[in-house]
Structures are given as C-alpha cells and as structure tokens.
Design a protein around this motif. Structure first.
Motif, PDB file in Angstrom:
ATOM      1  N   ASN A   1       0.825  -1.208   0.000  1.00 52.17           N
ATOM      2  CA  ASN A   1       0.000   0.000   0.000  1.00 52.17           C
ATOM      3  C   ASN A   1       0.860   1.259   0.000  1.00 52.17           C
ATOM      4  OD1 ASN A   1      -2.433  -1.346  -0.043  1.00 52.17           O
ATOM      5  ND2 ASN A   1      -2.623  -1.411   2.187  1.00 52.17           N
ATOM      6  N   SER A   2       1.952   1.230   0.750  1.00 56.31           N
ATOM      7  CA  SER A   2       2.850   2.373   0.789  1.00 56.31           C
ATOM      8  C   SER A   2       3.483   2.625  -0.581  1.00 56.31           C
ATOM      9  CB  SER A   2       3.941   2.142   1.839  1.00 56.31           C
ATOM     10  OG  SER A   2       4.836   3.226   1.882  1.00 56.31           O
ATOM     11  N   ASP A   3       3.891   1.545  -1.247  1.00 52.66           N
ATOM     12  CA  ASP A   3       4.476   1.681  -2.587  1.00 52.66           C
ATOM     13  C   ASP A   3       3.454   2.249  -3.574  1.00 52.66           C
ATOM     14  OD1 ASP A   3       6.860   0.684  -1.679  1.00 52.66           O
ATOM     15  OD2 ASP A   3       6.497  -1.364  -2.357  1.00 52.66           O
TER      16      ASP A   3
ATOM     17  N   ILE B   1      -2.195  12.973  10.495  1.00 46.39           N
ATOM     18  CA  ILE B   1      -1.323  12.197   9.612  1.00 46.39           C
ATOM     19  C   ILE B   1       0.067  12.079  10.230  1.00 46.39           C
ATOM     20  CG2 ILE B   1      -2.588  12.818   7.532  1.00 46.39           C
ATOM     21  CD1 ILE B   1      -0.419  14.903   6.947  1.00 46.39           C
ATOM     22  N   ASP B   2       0.850  11.133   9.734  1.00 47.18           N
ATOM     23  CA  ASP B   2       2.160  10.838  10.331  1.00 47.18           C
ATOM     24  C   ASP B   2       3.314  11.601   9.674  1.00 47.18           C
ATOM     25  OD1 ASP B   2       2.226   9.581   7.890  1.00 47.18           O
ATOM     26  OD2 ASP B   2       3.100   7.712   8.638  1.00 47.18           O
ATOM     27  N   LYS B   3       3.039  12.788   9.152  1.00 46.30           N
ATOM     28  CA  LYS B   3       4.103  13.619   8.585  1.00 46.30           C
ATOM     29  C   LYS B   3       3.956  15.033   9.158  1.00 46.30           C
ATOM     30  CE  LYS B   3       5.919  10.486   5.934  1.00 46.30           C
ATOM     31  NZ  LYS B   3       5.672  10.381   4.494  1.00 46.30           N
TER      32      LYS B   3
ATOM     33  N   VAL C   1      -4.744  18.933   1.247  1.00 45.77           N
ATOM     34  CA  VAL C   1      -4.620  17.481   1.421  1.00 45.77           C
ATOM     35  C   VAL C   1      -5.681  16.799   0.573  1.00 45.77           C
ATOM     36  CG1 VAL C   1      -4.608  15.565   3.070  1.00 45.77           C
ATOM     37  CG2 VAL C   1      -3.788  17.817   3.782  1.00 45.77           C
ATOM     38  N   ILE C   2      -5.268  15.818  -0.224  1.00 44.12           N
ATOM     39  CA  ILE C   2      -6.189  15.071  -1.065  1.00 44.12           C
ATOM     40  C   ILE C   2      -5.980  13.585  -0.841  1.00 44.12           C
ATOM     41  CG2 ILE C   2      -6.226  16.902  -2.808  1.00 44.12           C
ATOM     42  CD1 ILE C   2      -4.415  15.148  -4.539  1.00 44.12           C
ATOM     43  N   SER C   3      -6.917  12.783  -1.337  1.00 42.77           N
ATOM     44  CA  SER C   3      -6.769  11.332  -1.322  1.00 42.77           C
ATOM     45  C   SER C   3      -6.638  10.857  -2.760  1.00 42.77           C
ATOM     46  CB  SER C   3      -7.983  10.674  -0.648  1.00 42.77           C
ATOM     47  OG  SER C   3      -9.126  10.820  -1.473  1.00 42.77           O
TER      48      SER C   3
ATOM     49  N   TYR D   1      -4.406   6.450   3.294  1.00 41.06           N
ATOM     50  CA  TYR D   1      -3.283   7.272   2.840  1.00 41.06           C
ATOM     51  C   TYR D   1      -3.806   8.554   2.195  1.00 41.06           C
ATOM     52  CZ  TYR D   1      -0.031   3.410   3.580  1.00 41.06           C
ATOM     53  OH  TYR D   1       0.719   2.421   4.149  1.00 41.06           O
ATOM     54  N   VAL D   2      -3.075   9.645   2.387  1.00 42.96           N
ATOM     55  CA  VAL D   2      -3.434  10.930   1.778  1.00 42.96           C
ATOM     56  C   VAL D   2      -2.181  11.533   1.149  1.00 42.96           C
ATOM     57  CG1 VAL D   2      -5.353  11.398   3.341  1.00 42.96           C
ATOM     58  CG2 VAL D   2      -3.052  12.166   3.949  1.00 42.96           C
ATOM     59  N   TYR D   3      -2.396  12.603   0.377  1.00 42.02           N
ATOM     60  CA  TYR D   3      -1.296  13.306  -0.278  1.00 42.02           C
ATOM     61  C   TYR D   3      -1.363  14.782   0.108  1.00 42.02           C
ATOM     62  CZ  TYR D   3      -1.798   9.037  -2.934  1.00 42.02           C
ATOM     63  OH  TYR D   3      -1.936   7.718  -3.275  1.00 42.02           O
ATOM     64  N   VAL D   4      -0.298  15.255   0.730  1.00 44.05           N
ATOM     65  CA  VAL D   4      -0.225  16.665   1.097  1.00 44.05           C
ATOM     66  C   VAL D   4       0.310  17.435  -0.106  1.00 44.05           C
ATOM     67  CG1 VAL D   4       0.701  18.353   2.721  1.00 44.05           C
ATOM     68  CG2 VAL D   4       0.226  16.016   3.484  1.00 44.05           C
ATOM     69  N   VAL D   5      -0.445  18.456  -0.515  1.00 40.18           N
ATOM     70  CA  VAL D   5      -0.118  19.207  -1.728  1.00 40.18           C
ATOM     71  C   VAL D   5       0.602  20.489  -1.365  1.00 40.18           C
ATOM     72  CG1 VAL D   5      -1.036  20.230  -3.839  1.00 40.18           C
ATOM     73  CG2 VAL D   5      -2.233  18.300  -2.773  1.00 40.18           C
TER      74      VAL D   5
END
Length: 279
Positions: A67-69, A127-129, A141-143, A256-260
């Motif tokens: 999942n991380s990859d 989140i962990d960042k 932040v998006i998914s 998991y999310v993506y910080v923009v």
C-alpha cells in the motif's frame, strides 16, 4: 529422554501398525502404475494448495508495504498529471503558453492517516508527517479519489488536518459540464454529502455532474474531484441552486493521503496582501 522411551514402549503396537501401513502404501505405489499416478497427482495437488496458502499468507503480511508503494506511485502520477494539465489547459485560448515553473508548481507528499473523525460538527484527522517532512499549515490534502482538507497544525512528525467535514471549511469547486463555480461546504450532517453553494439558478445543472476543484484557489490543483451532484433544487425566492454533492472521498476508510505543496503559494499570498494594503 526417559519419557520418550516410555511413550514408545507403551505405544509400540500402534507405532508398528503405522509403519507397516506406510510400508504397504509405498510398495503399492512403487509396484502399481495406476496407484503411482494417483499418488503423484494427489500429492502435487496438496503441495500446490499448501504453496498457494503460504504465498497468500506472505503477501498478506506485506500489505502495508504494498500500500505504501502504491501511495508513492500515486503521488508521482498526481504530480505528472497536474503538470500536464497545466502545461496545456483544455479551455485555454489559442496562443496561451503557461510558464513551465507555474505548470509544475504542485508537489505531493504521501502520508498515512493515524486518526480520523467523521461524526462531529468540526472533524479533523491526523497524519504521520510534520515539519520534519516539509509539511506546513495551509497546505492542501487530497486522497486518491478526491479532496480531503487543509493542514491546520504541525509538529515535527505529525500534522492535524481540517477535514472537508468541518463547518468552517470551504473549497472553490467547478461543475464540469456547466462550468459553474461555487463553494463546497459541509452542513454537519451526513459525512458522505456536502452542499455546493453560490451557483446561479439561471444555468442548467445536471444531476450526476462532477464537481472538481476550480482554478480559483491556490491550495489545491485544479481538477481534483470533490464529488458528484446528488440532488438539485431551487427556491423561487432565491437566486442560487440548492445543490447536494456526494463526496468522492470515503472518509470512513481513509488510509493514505497526499499533502499538496504549492511552491508559489508564498508569492501569490504576498501579492494579495500588498493589494489589500494599497486599497
């Protein structure tokens, strides 16, 4: 050792019987073609089943890594798609050539959701960042499926995100078919639905139309899914539609999310500030 010897002595007749049975089966398999083939096929079947189960168990233990990859690969693809869309906008007039730095201004950082709320009026997630990973308050932040929210607070290794399921959060959104722009805002009820406000009733709105982030915000890249039109109603005494969107992001199953990061956000905000000061 004495216990083992005692066990063998007490069960010697049964052990001899088992050995004779095994020897008999072996002799039958060796001397009879039919039973030899049957044994070979049967043993192969069970060995294959055992190997398949072993591989499944091994793959299950590696799901987090897989999942991380995938999340990292999605982040790379998000950046690529955003850059391509900005280099050649669909609705750009002939002759318009955007600056290459402007086209590639958005970058993405993958983060794992460690805490999430969906049943409050003002929901947040963690989140962990954090600052150690370049995360700052104000980042979008998006998914993998759509808009999630905006970074509110950061520590060295964690960040708190104001979810779109927050009464004070709004995101500029555009309906794909009608091109109308409004704001997506949660009313604090169903975590799957948000309202889209400030859309003029003098434009035709289509049920099922996609609502995406518009070009008129500096936090999110344009074209990120917000949701789809669920219902459209209009009050004769109002000039705006009552539009309900079904969110593209399933907040109850967010992993998991993506910080923009908009690398030109500071420049844009400084210009806005100067404009306000000179008015």
């Amino acid at each position: 050792m004495l216990q083992l010897v005692d066990f063998v002595v007490r069960n010697r007749f049964f052990l001899v019987f088992v050995l004779l049975e095994v020897l008999s089966v072996w002799l039958i398999v060796r001397s009879n073609t039919y039973w030899g083939a049957t044994y070979f096929n049967t043993s192969n079947y069970y060995v294959a089943k055992t190997l398949a189960f072993s591989n499944s168990a091994r793959e299950y233990t590696k799901l987090d890594e897989i999942n991380s990859d995938l999340a990292n690969e999605n982040a790379r693809l998000h950046a690529l798609v955003t850059a391509l869309n900005q280099k050649k906008p669909v609705d750009a007039p002939a002759g318009y050539i955007p600056d290459s730095v402007f086209a590639s201004r958005f970058t993405y950082t993958v983060a794992k959701v460690v805490d999430n709320e969906t049943n409050k009026t003002n929901n947040v997630l963690t989140i962990d960042k954090g600052t150690a990973h370049g995360i700052k308050p104000g980042m979008g932040v998006i998914s993998a499926t759509g808009v999630v929210g905006k970074v509110r607070f950061c520590s060295e290794n964690y960040s708190v995100i104001t979810s779109i399921l927050h009464s004070q959060f709004m995101v500029s959104s555009k309906l794909v078919r009608s091109k109308e722009i409004g704001y997506a805002k949660w009313q604090g009820k169903d975590p799957n639905l948000v309202d889209m406000i400030d859309v003029s009733k003098y434009t035709k709105i289509f049920k099922g139309d996609s609502a995406v982030t518009s070009d008129q915000n500096s936090v999110f890249p344009p074209g990120i899914m917000v949701g789809r039109v669920e219902t459209v109603t209009v009050n004769p005494n109002q000039t705006f539609y009552n539009i309900v969107l079904r969110l593209a992001t399933d907040f109850r199953n967010l992993s998991y999310v993506y910080v923009v990061q908009n690398q030109q956000l500071g420049e844009q905000e400084n210009l806005k500030l100067r404009t306000v000061e000179t008015r």
